[in-house]
Write a protein that holds these residues in place. Structure first.
Motif, PDB file in Angstrom:
ATOM      1  N   THR A   1       0.835  -1.203   0.000  1.00  0.00           N
ATOM      2  CA  THR A   1       0.000   0.000   0.000  1.00  0.00           C
ATOM      3  C   THR A   1       0.870   1.252   0.000  1.00  0.00           C
ATOM      4  OG1 THR A   1      -1.671   1.244   1.211  1.00  0.00           O
ATOM      5  CG2 THR A   1      -0.155  -0.052   2.527  1.00  0.00           C
ATOM      6  N   SER A   2       0.373   2.295  -0.644  1.00  0.00           N
ATOM      7  CA  SER A   2       1.070   3.583  -0.625  1.00  0.00           C
ATOM      8  C   SER A   2       0.377   4.580   0.298  1.00  0.00           C
ATOM      9  CB  SER A   2       1.145   4.154  -2.049  1.00  0.00           C
ATOM     10  OG  SER A   2      -0.171   4.372  -2.554  1.00  0.00           O
ATOM     11  N   GLU A   3      -0.708   4.142   0.902  1.00  0.00           N
ATOM     12  CA  GLU A   3      -1.486   5.041   1.761  1.00  0.00           C
ATOM     13  C   GLU A   3      -0.758   5.378   3.048  1.00  0.00           C
ATOM     14  OE1 GLU A   3      -5.172   3.078   2.344  1.00  0.00           O
ATOM     15  OE2 GLU A   3      -5.784   3.182   0.234  1.00  0.00           O
ATOM     16  N   LEU A   4       0.230   4.582   3.404  1.00  0.00           N
ATOM     17  CA  LEU A   4       0.945   4.786   4.674  1.00  0.00           C
ATOM     18  C   LEU A   4       2.278   5.506   4.492  1.00  0.00           C
ATOM     19  CD1 LEU A   4       0.368   1.265   6.298  1.00  0.00           C
ATOM     20  CD2 LEU A   4      -0.917   3.366   6.732  1.00  0.00           C
ATOM     21  N   ASP A   5       2.509   6.041   3.286  1.00  0.00           N
ATOM     22  CA  ASP A   5       3.815   6.632   3.017  1.00  0.00           C
ATOM     23  C   ASP A   5       4.185   7.752   3.980  1.00  0.00           C
ATOM     24  OD1 ASP A   5       3.962   4.834   0.989  1.00  0.00           O
ATOM     25  OD2 ASP A   5       4.256   6.293  -0.622  1.00  0.00           O
ATOM     26  N   GLU A   6       3.268   8.665   4.215  1.00  0.00           N
ATOM     27  CA  GLU A   6       3.570   9.783   5.117  1.00  0.00           C
ATOM     28  C   GLU A   6       3.843   9.295   6.528  1.00  0.00           C
ATOM     29  OE1 GLU A   6       4.294  12.928   4.546  1.00  0.00           O
ATOM     30  OE2 GLU A   6       4.189  12.350   2.431  1.00  0.00           O
ATOM     31  N   LEU A   7       3.063   8.322   6.956  1.00  0.00           N
ATOM     32  CA  LEU A   7       3.295   7.727   8.277  1.00  0.00           C
ATOM     33  C   LEU A   7       4.667   7.060   8.300  1.00  0.00           C
ATOM     34  CD1 LEU A   7       2.334   6.845  11.100  1.00  0.00           C
ATOM     35  CD2 LEU A   7       1.260   4.854  10.011  1.00  0.00           C
ATOM     36  N   ALA A   8       5.003   6.401   7.194  1.00  0.00           N
ATOM     37  CA  ALA A   8       6.295   5.714   7.123  1.00  0.00           C
ATOM     38  C   ALA A   8       7.442   6.709   7.223  1.00  0.00           C
ATOM     39  CB  ALA A   8       6.381   4.928   5.815  1.00  0.00           C
ATOM     40  N   TRP A   9       7.362   7.803   6.450  1.00  0.00           N
ATOM     41  CA  TRP A   9       8.442   8.794   6.490  1.00  0.00           C
ATOM     42  C   TRP A   9       8.550   9.449   7.869  1.00  0.00           C
ATOM     43  CZ3 TRP A   9      12.177   8.307   3.466  1.00  0.00           C
ATOM     44  CH2 TRP A   9      12.028   7.961   2.121  1.00  0.00           C
ATOM     45  N   ALA A  10       7.412   9.661   8.520  1.00  0.00           N
ATOM     46  CA  ALA A  10       7.436  10.247   9.865  1.00  0.00           C
ATOM     47  C   ALA A  10       8.143   9.303  10.844  1.00  0.00           C
ATOM     48  CB  ALA A  10       6.014  10.532  10.336  1.00  0.00           C
ATOM     49  N   ALA A  11       7.837   8.014  10.735  1.00  0.00           N
ATOM     50  CA  ALA A  11       8.477   7.027  11.609  1.00  0.00           C
ATOM     51  C   ALA A  11       9.970   6.931  11.311  1.00  0.00           C
ATOM     52  CB  ALA A  11       7.799   5.665  11.423  1.00  0.00           C
ATOM     53  N   ILE A  12      10.315   6.957  10.020  1.00  0.00           N
ATOM     54  CA  ILE A  12      11.721   6.877   9.626  1.00  0.00           C
ATOM     55  C   ILE A  12      12.483   8.101  10.119  1.00  0.00           C
ATOM     56  CG2 ILE A  12      13.261   7.037   7.615  1.00  0.00           C
ATOM     57  CD1 ILE A  12      11.316   5.138   6.167  1.00  0.00           C
ATOM     58  N   ASP A  13      11.924   9.295   9.913  1.00  0.00           N
ATOM     59  CA  ASP A  13      12.592  10.516  10.354  1.00  0.00           C
ATOM     60  C   ASP A  13      12.834  10.506  11.859  1.00  0.00           C
ATOM     61  OD1 ASP A  13      12.656  11.459   7.779  1.00  0.00           O
ATOM     62  OD2 ASP A  13      10.850  12.716   7.989  1.00  0.00           O
ATOM     63  N   HIS A  14      11.848  10.024  12.610  1.00  0.00           N
ATOM     64  CA  HIS A  14      11.996   9.949  14.066  1.00  0.00           C
ATOM     65  C   HIS A  14      13.122   8.985  14.432  1.00  0.00           C
ATOM     66  CE1 HIS A  14      10.861   9.949  18.313  1.00  0.00           C
ATOM     67  NE2 HIS A  14      10.989   8.626  18.275  1.00  0.00           N
ATOM     68  N   ALA A  15      13.158   7.820  13.761  1.00  0.00           N
ATOM     69  CA  ALA A  15      14.180   6.821  14.070  1.00  0.00           C
ATOM     70  C   ALA A  15      15.570   7.295  13.653  1.00  0.00           C
ATOM     71  CB  ALA A  15      13.840   5.504  13.383  1.00  0.00           C
ATOM     72  N   LEU A  16      15.651   8.000  12.531  1.00  0.00           N
ATOM     73  CA  LEU A  16      16.948   8.480  12.065  1.00  0.00           C
ATOM     74  C   LEU A  16      17.567   9.446  13.067  1.00  0.00           C
ATOM     75  CD1 LEU A  16      16.207   9.091   8.274  1.00  0.00           C
ATOM     76  CD2 LEU A  16      17.522   7.219   9.284  1.00  0.00           C
ATOM     77  N   THR A  17      16.737  10.144  13.793  1.00  0.00           N
ATOM     78  CA  THR A  17      17.212  11.111  14.781  1.00  0.00           C
ATOM     79  C   THR A  17      17.505  10.472  16.127  1.00  0.00           C
ATOM     80  OG1 THR A  17      15.892  12.836  13.709  1.00  0.00           O
ATOM     81  CG2 THR A  17      16.653  13.287  15.938  1.00  0.00           C
ATOM     82  N   ASN A  18      16.796   9.373  16.436  1.00  0.00           N
ATOM     83  CA  ASN A  18      16.853   8.846  17.797  1.00  0.00           C
ATOM     84  C   ASN A  18      17.395   7.423  17.941  1.00  0.00           C
ATOM     85  OD1 ASN A  18      15.294  11.029  19.459  1.00  0.00           O
ATOM     86  ND2 ASN A  18      14.041  10.703  17.634  1.00  0.00           N
ATOM     87  N   GLU A  19      17.425   6.667  16.848  1.00  0.00           N
ATOM     88  CA  GLU A  19      17.836   5.267  16.964  1.00  0.00           C
ATOM     89  C   GLU A  19      19.365   5.144  16.980  1.00  0.00           C
ATOM     90  OE1 GLU A  19      18.084   1.956  17.928  1.00  0.00           O
ATOM     91  OE2 GLU A  19      15.961   2.197  17.334  1.00  0.00           O
ATOM     92  N   HIS A  20      19.902   4.616  18.110  1.00  0.00           N
ATOM     93  CA  HIS A  20      21.352   4.504  18.280  1.00  0.00           C
ATOM     94  C   HIS A  20      21.890   3.137  17.860  1.00  0.00           C
ATOM     95  CE1 HIS A  20      20.574   8.067  20.727  1.00  0.00           C
ATOM     96  NE2 HIS A  20      21.887   8.303  20.747  1.00  0.00           N
TER      97      HIS A  20
ATOM     98  N   GLY B   1      17.003  10.628   3.307  1.00  0.00           N
ATOM     99  CA  GLY B   1      16.867   9.665   4.395  1.00  0.00           C
ATOM    100  C   GLY B   1      17.983   8.635   4.410  1.00  0.00           C
ATOM    101  N   PHE B   2      18.425   8.226   3.228  1.00  0.00           N
ATOM    102  CA  PHE B   2      19.461   7.201   3.157  1.00  0.00           C
ATOM    103  C   PHE B   2      20.794   7.732   3.668  1.00  0.00           C
ATOM    104  CE2 PHE B   2      21.756   3.632   1.371  1.00  0.00           C
ATOM    105  CZ  PHE B   2      20.812   2.615   1.439  1.00  0.00           C
ATOM    106  N   ASP B   3      21.110   8.975   3.337  1.00  0.00           N
ATOM    107  CA  ASP B   3      22.321   9.588   3.886  1.00  0.00           C
ATOM    108  C   ASP B   3      22.273   9.587   5.410  1.00  0.00           C
ATOM    109  OD1 ASP B   3      24.171  10.279   1.899  1.00  0.00           O
ATOM    110  OD2 ASP B   3      22.997  12.007   1.276  1.00  0.00           O
ATOM    111  N   ALA B   4      21.095   9.907   5.945  1.00  0.00           N
ATOM    112  CA  ALA B   4      20.951   9.947   7.400  1.00  0.00           C
ATOM    113  C   ALA B   4      21.007   8.555   8.006  1.00  0.00           C
ATOM    114  CB  ALA B   4      19.627  10.626   7.769  1.00  0.00           C
ATOM    115  N   LEU B   5      20.496   7.568   7.284  1.00  0.00           N
ATOM    116  CA  LEU B   5      20.460   6.199   7.787  1.00  0.00           C
ATOM    117  C   LEU B   5      21.859   5.687   8.104  1.00  0.00           C
ATOM    118  CD1 LEU B   5      18.775   3.585   8.307  1.00  0.00           C
ATOM    119  CD2 LEU B   5      19.284   2.965   5.937  1.00  0.00           C
TER     120      LEU B   5
END
Length: 312
Positions: free
Chosen positions: A13-32, A58-62
């Protein structure tokens, strides 16, 4: 487990894309934990085609390439690139996001980790058969170590049947057939496992070089099988294979029937050529001459190629 499951859902599904990016952005900042960031690759893959700009950022940040990343100084920060998912997506990054691919390759090549550096070289080797701008770099890397040389031999064999740079792939393989390293010779010999019977005529020169090389004595099965199925005339190659095998046995012996399987296939090839040479006296003479050489060397089974009536 959550990231792996989320990635599976995003493929459907593509309906969750915004939710996915929000979760990814949060993890990129906080996941150690780099191990968890590796699992985040599962969520990145389905998002690649939908927003390449956001994917690149996002990939650069990952992998910790951005200032302030929680893994910026971590020794294993590039680990997501060498996961199965990372290896799977990288050719697409090379095609669609070349600037990102270049940054990632440079980071991998300078990582100090042997496996990561070899995987980067593997990406460059493969891409160099599509992008001529990478040929010089690929050539330099291939000469940098034995492992790199082995890798290039394998890649050249893999791409032989589809690359536009056929001459380059053949040149690499011809050198590899005679390489001093057994694994380089073995890797290059695998090229014949990927060719089709109709390819034999196109690659006659390559096969000829292989039959004259040390690699043939170690890895003859694939090329002889290919010759058996060939859709073109293989008399010259069959005679050469027989002559080189006889010479090898005379030099090194045949202890334990080390060339037994090759001899069986060569004899089958000779029988086929003999059966079809009835109206070609010159070809039949060449076949009989090589059979005489095999008989003189005491090789068993040769007499079955022709009957007593044919000989006398």
């Amino acid at each position: 487990w959550a990231w792996e499951a989320f990635g599976s859902i995003l493929w459907r599904t593509s309906e969750l894309d915004e939710l996915a990016w929000a979760a990814i952005d949060h993890a990129l900042t906080n996941e150690h934990l780099v191990s968890v960031r590796c699992c985040m690759m599962k969520a990145f893959l389905p998002l690649f085609n939908r927003d390449k700009v956001r994917f690149e950022v996002g990939f650069d940040a990952l992998i910790g390439s951005t200032v302030g990343s929680p893994v910026q100084t971590h020794s294993s920060r590039l680990a997501p690139l060498v996961t199965y998912s990372g290896v799977h997506v990288f050719p697409y990054i090379q095609s669609w996001l070349p600037s990102l691919a270049r940054r990632l390759l440079d980071a991998m090549l300078q990582s100090g980790d042997k496996t990561t550096e070899l995987i980067a070289a593997w990406f460059i080797f493969g891409r160099s058969f599509q992008d001529e701008q990478l040929v010089a770099e690929a050539t330099s890397l291939a000469g940098s170590s034995l492992d790199h040389r082995r890798l290039m031999a394998a890649v050249a064999g893999n791409v032989l049947s589809w690359t536009d740079q056929v001459a380059r792939a053949e040149a690499i393989l011809k050198d590899a057939f005679a390489d001093e390293d057994h694994q380089v010779r073995t890797q290059s010999s695998d090229a014949f496992r990927r060719l089709k019977p109709q390819d034999v005529e196109r690659y006659t020169s390559l096969i000829d070089t292989f039959l004259r090389s040390p690699a043939f004595g170690e890895n003859g099965f694939a090329v002889l099988h290919l010759m058996e199925e060939a859709t073109c005339d293989v008399l010259d190659l069959t005679i050469l294979a027989a002559e080189m095998t006889i010479a090898d046995i005379e030099r090194n012996g045949n202890r334990g029937s080390r060339r037994g399987m090759d001899l069986d296939r060569i004899q089958d090839l000779l029988k086929t050529e003999y059966d079809t040479s009835e109206r070609n006296a010159a070809s039949r003479k060449r076949i009989l001459d090589v059979i005489d050489l095999m008989l003189a060397s005491g090789l068993s089974g040769v007499d079955s190629v022709v009957t007593a009536h044919d000989r006398w």
